[in-house]
Design an enzyme around this catalytic site. Structure first.
Site, PDB file in Angstrom:
ATOM      1  CD  GLU A  15      -8.317   0.522   3.020  1.00 42.42           C
ATOM      2  OE1 GLU A  15      -7.168   0.210   2.665  1.00 42.42           O
ATOM      3  OE2 GLU A  15      -8.638   0.656   4.209  1.00 42.42           O
TER       4      GLU A  15
ATOM      5  CD  GLU B   2      -4.296  -2.723   6.793  1.00 41.76           C
ATOM      6  OE1 GLU B   2      -5.460  -2.984   7.171  1.00 41.76           O
ATOM      7  OE2 GLU B   2      -3.834  -1.570   6.751  1.00 41.76           O
TER       8      GLU B   2
ATOM      9  CG  ASP C  69      -5.939   0.277  14.897  1.00 38.30           C
ATOM     10  OD1 ASP C  69      -5.150   0.621  14.001  1.00 38.30           O
ATOM     11  OD2 ASP C  69      -7.146   0.109  14.703  1.00 38.30           O
TER      12      ASP C  69
ATOM     13  NE  ARG D  30      -9.298  -2.454   4.011  1.00 30.84           N
ATOM     14  CZ  ARG D  30      -8.314  -2.794   4.840  1.00 30.84           C
ATOM     15  NH1 ARG D  30      -7.826  -4.008   4.849  1.00 30.84           N
ATOM     16  NH2 ARG D  30      -7.805  -1.900   5.668  1.00 30.84           N
TER      17      ARG D  30
ATOM     18  CG  ASP E  40      -7.040   3.695   3.246  1.00 29.20           C
ATOM     19  OD1 ASP E  40      -8.152   4.142   2.908  1.00 29.20           O
ATOM     20  OD2 ASP E  40      -6.812   3.203   4.369  1.00 29.20           O
TER      21      ASP E  40
ATOM     22  CE1 TYR F 242      -5.023   6.826   7.444  1.00 23.60           C
ATOM     23  CE2 TYR F 242      -4.640   6.366   5.120  1.00 23.60           C
ATOM     24  CZ  TYR F 242      -4.818   5.932   6.421  1.00 23.60           C
ATOM     25  OH  TYR F 242      -4.770   4.596   6.681  1.00 23.60           O
TER      26      TYR F 242
ATOM     27  NE  ARG G 264      -1.968   2.146   3.559  1.00 18.90           N
ATOM     28  CZ  ARG G 264      -2.631   2.798   4.527  1.00 18.90           C
ATOM     29  NH1 ARG G 264      -3.917   2.578   4.721  1.00 18.90           N
ATOM     30  NH2 ARG G 264      -2.008   3.656   5.290  1.00 18.90           N
TER      31      ARG G 264
ATOM     32  CD1 TRP H 251      -7.426  11.975  10.159  1.00 21.25           C
ATOM     33  CD2 TRP H 251      -8.042   9.907  10.749  1.00 21.25           C
ATOM     34  NE1 TRP H 251      -6.290  11.225  10.273  1.00 21.25           N
ATOM     35  CE2 TRP H 251      -6.636   9.955  10.630  1.00 21.25           C
ATOM     36  CE3 TRP H 251      -8.659   8.694  11.102  1.00 21.25           C
ATOM     37  CZ2 TRP H 251      -5.840   8.829  10.858  1.00 21.25           C
ATOM     38  CZ3 TRP H 251      -7.863   7.598  11.332  1.00 21.25           C
ATOM     39  CH2 TRP H 251      -6.455   7.672  11.205  1.00 21.25           C
TER      40      TRP H 251
ATOM     41  CD  GLU I 273      -9.894   0.994   7.693  1.00 18.37           C
ATOM     42  OE1 GLU I 273      -9.000   0.385   7.092  1.00 18.37           O
ATOM     43  OE2 GLU I 273      -9.705   2.092   8.238  1.00 18.37           O
TER      44      GLU I 273
ATOM     45  CG  HIS J 144      -8.716  -2.962   9.562  1.00 17.50           C
ATOM     46  ND1 HIS J 144      -9.389  -2.412  10.620  1.00 17.50           N
ATOM     47  CD2 HIS J 144      -7.709  -2.105   9.266  1.00 17.50           C
ATOM     48  CE1 HIS J 144      -8.820  -1.259  10.954  1.00 17.50           C
ATOM     49  NE2 HIS J 144      -7.800  -1.049  10.154  1.00 17.50           N
TER      50      HIS J 144
ATOM     51  CG  HIS K 276      -8.277   6.959   6.076  1.00 19.83           C
ATOM     52  ND1 HIS K 276      -8.579   7.658   7.223  1.00 19.83           N
ATOM     53  CD2 HIS K 276      -7.906   5.724   6.497  1.00 19.83           C
ATOM     54  CE1 HIS K 276      -8.380   6.877   8.283  1.00 19.83           C
ATOM     55  NE2 HIS K 276      -7.974   5.701   7.868  1.00 19.83           N
TER      56      HIS K 276
HETATM   57  C1  GCO Z   1      -5.888   0.906   7.195  1.00 22.03           C
HETATM   58  C2  GCO Z   1      -6.459   1.978   7.990  1.00 22.03           C
HETATM   59  C3  GCO Z   1      -6.078   2.146   9.346  1.00 22.03           C
HETATM   60  C4  GCO Z   1      -6.930   3.011  10.222  1.00 22.03           C
HETATM   61  C5  GCO Z   1      -6.737   2.659  11.646  1.00 22.03           C
HETATM   62  C6  GCO Z   1      -7.573   3.507  12.554  1.00 22.03           C
HETATM   63  O1  GCO Z   1      -5.020   0.228   7.699  1.00 22.03           O
HETATM   64  O2  GCO Z   1      -6.324   0.758   6.083  1.00 22.03           O
HETATM   65  O3  GCO Z   1      -7.286   2.845   7.362  1.00 22.03           O
HETATM   66  O4  GCO Z   1      -4.751   2.183   9.580  1.00 22.03           O
HETATM   67  O5  GCO Z   1      -6.598   4.350   9.979  1.00 22.03           O
HETATM   68  O6  GCO Z   1      -7.030   1.302  11.828  1.00 22.03           O
HETATM   69  O7  GCO Z   1      -7.498   3.048  13.853  1.00 22.03           O
HETATM   70 MG    MG Z   2      -8.006   1.847   5.634  1.00 22.15          MG
END
Ligand code: GCO
Ligand code: MG
Length: 402
Positions: free
Chosen positions: A236, A339, A316, A283, A210, A159, A147, A402, A262, A312, A212
């Site tokens: 994505e 991922e 986190d 995802r 992504d 982002y 990615r 975001w 996700e 995903h 986002h």
């Molecule tokens: C991704 C994501 C993430 C998110 C994150 C938020 O891996 O595609 O968009 O990294 O930003 O999981 O907590």
């Molecule tokens: Mg993402």
């Protein structure tokens, strides 16, 4: 057989994780992940105040019934907090069942459909040149799919741009930090990144991007169209997906494959997208949608429409989710990709696991259960640290996704 006790373990080995450990009266225990980035304590409260008191005394073998009890029985259905709490229980119960059966979890799900799982890593840089270099480092590490996210001139903290070389970690401030966004600038810049990536490395590797949730459907269609010459594996979250119908407009204008999900919690978030074939990859992962019990249903629906999975796998989601996801990925017939953002050494030490990376793939372990444990004594050395995801605003101050 009974659930004898359940305990929520909050730990921050580099970042926060919420882990549920369930003990049975037969000495077997299971582990589940309930982490919700930036909102960890909401899940802790939901688990400790509502879920744990209900499940103690239940039969851990009745995974489906426990799931239905926590879903239907709560009256208040869905939502990220509830579904992550259910996921934590579900993962722990599958872990227990597989340990009791003496099988790796993928065997209980139906057995191996593949030997290894293709993963994609995160390459990012502050501008096109540094992102191109970062992609090169991933290629050198053996990744087949990468990615790519770049900083964009004129956008504050665009982002996906990290501080380290291997991953970005957006949840950092005790209150959300404010980042910027400007669609026009991104729309001009992002295609140039992929043009340079293909010119530099050719077409042998899968490239992903992504959005986002930043673009309107029309802007997303425009981006998808402009990325077509570079043959992405997927684009994505090109537009927010609360309105599933919005993807129709994107779909009508571009053949760039689309991935989403996700932040989905249940099959209902994806139903129209899947049934109308508006996406190519779903995802949603184990912790996001109530565990393996529900994720299987989403994957089965998706398989009817040739939509493939792409779980995903950001940092986190704890190694417990990664372990479960790898068992799922190894079994699921309509697998697409997984991922894989690497965890820090501290995280890996707190969660001993048996999966391993090799040649651009993750290989599931053979230990009975899902193969991930928690070292409680070590976890206790990393107390919770408040950390929030950022927010995004346009130049004039307007709040943006975001
Ligand atoms: C991704 C994501 C993430 C998110 C994150 C938020 O891996 O595609 O968009 O990294 O930003 O999981 O907590
Ligand atoms: Mg993402």
């Amino acid at each position: 057989m009974k659930i004898e006790a359940a305990k929520v373990i909050v730990s921050s080995p580099g970042r926060n994780f919420v882990t549920l450990k369930i003990w049975t009266d037969q000495g077997v225990y299971g582990i589940g992940d309930g982490t919700l980035n930036g909102r960890e304590k909401a899940v802790v409260s939901y688990l400790e105040d509502h879920v744990v008191p209900c499940i103690v005394g239940m039969d851990p073998r009745r995974i489906e019934d426990v799931w239905q009890y926590l879903y239907k029985g709560a009256y208040w259905r869905r939502g990220p907090v509830t579904m992550r709490a259910i996921a934590a229980v579900d993962m722990a119960l599958w872990d227990i069942k597989a340990k009791m059966a003496g099988m790796p979890l993928y065997d209980l799900l139906g057995g191996k459909s593949r030997e290894r799982v293709m993963v994609y890593g995160h390459a990012n840089g502050s501008d096109i040149d540094s992102t191109v270099e970062a992609v090169g480092r991933y290629i050198d590490m053996g990744y087949k799919a990468i990615r790519a996210q770049t900083g964009v001139p004129g956008i504050k903290d665009a982002y996906g741009v990290g501080r380290g070389q291997l991953y970005y970690e957006p949840a950092d401030a005790t209150l959300p930090s404010v980042t910027g966004w400007d669609t026009r600038k991104a729309l001009n810049y992002v295609p140039q990144l992929f043009e340079k990536l293909r010119a530099t490395y050719g077409f042998d590797h899968h490239l992903l991007h992504d959005g986002h949730h930043r673009y309107t459907p029309q802007e997303a269609a425009n981006l998808g169209k402009r990325l077509e010459p570079y043959q992405l594996f997927w684009l994505e979250d090109c537009t927010p997906a609360e309105n599933q119908e919005a993807f129709r407009l994107v779909r009508q204008h571009t053949v760039t494959p689309l991935a989403v999900g996700e932040i989905f919690n249940t099959i209902w978030d994806a139903k129209d997208l899947i049934e109308n074939q508006l996406i190519d990859y779903i995802r949603t992962t184990v912790v996001g949608a109530g565990g393996l019990t529900h994720l299987r249903r989403i994957a089965d629906l998706a398989s009817l429409y040739q939509v493939r999975t792409g779980c995903h796998g950001a940092t986190d989601l704890s190694p417990v989710t990664m372990g479960c996801a790898l068992h799922f990925d190894t079994w699921v017939p309509n697998f697409g990709i997984q991922e894989y953002m690497r965890h820090s050494e501290e995280t890996d030490a707190v969660f001993p696991h048996d999966y391993r990376f090799e040649d651009g793939h993750l290989i599931v372990g053979e230990t009975p259960g899902h193969g991930v444990d928690i070292d409680e004594a070590l976890a206790a050395r990393y107390p919770y640290k408040q950390a929030c995801l950022p927010v995004a605003r346009l130049e004039d101050g307007t709040m943006w996704s975001w």
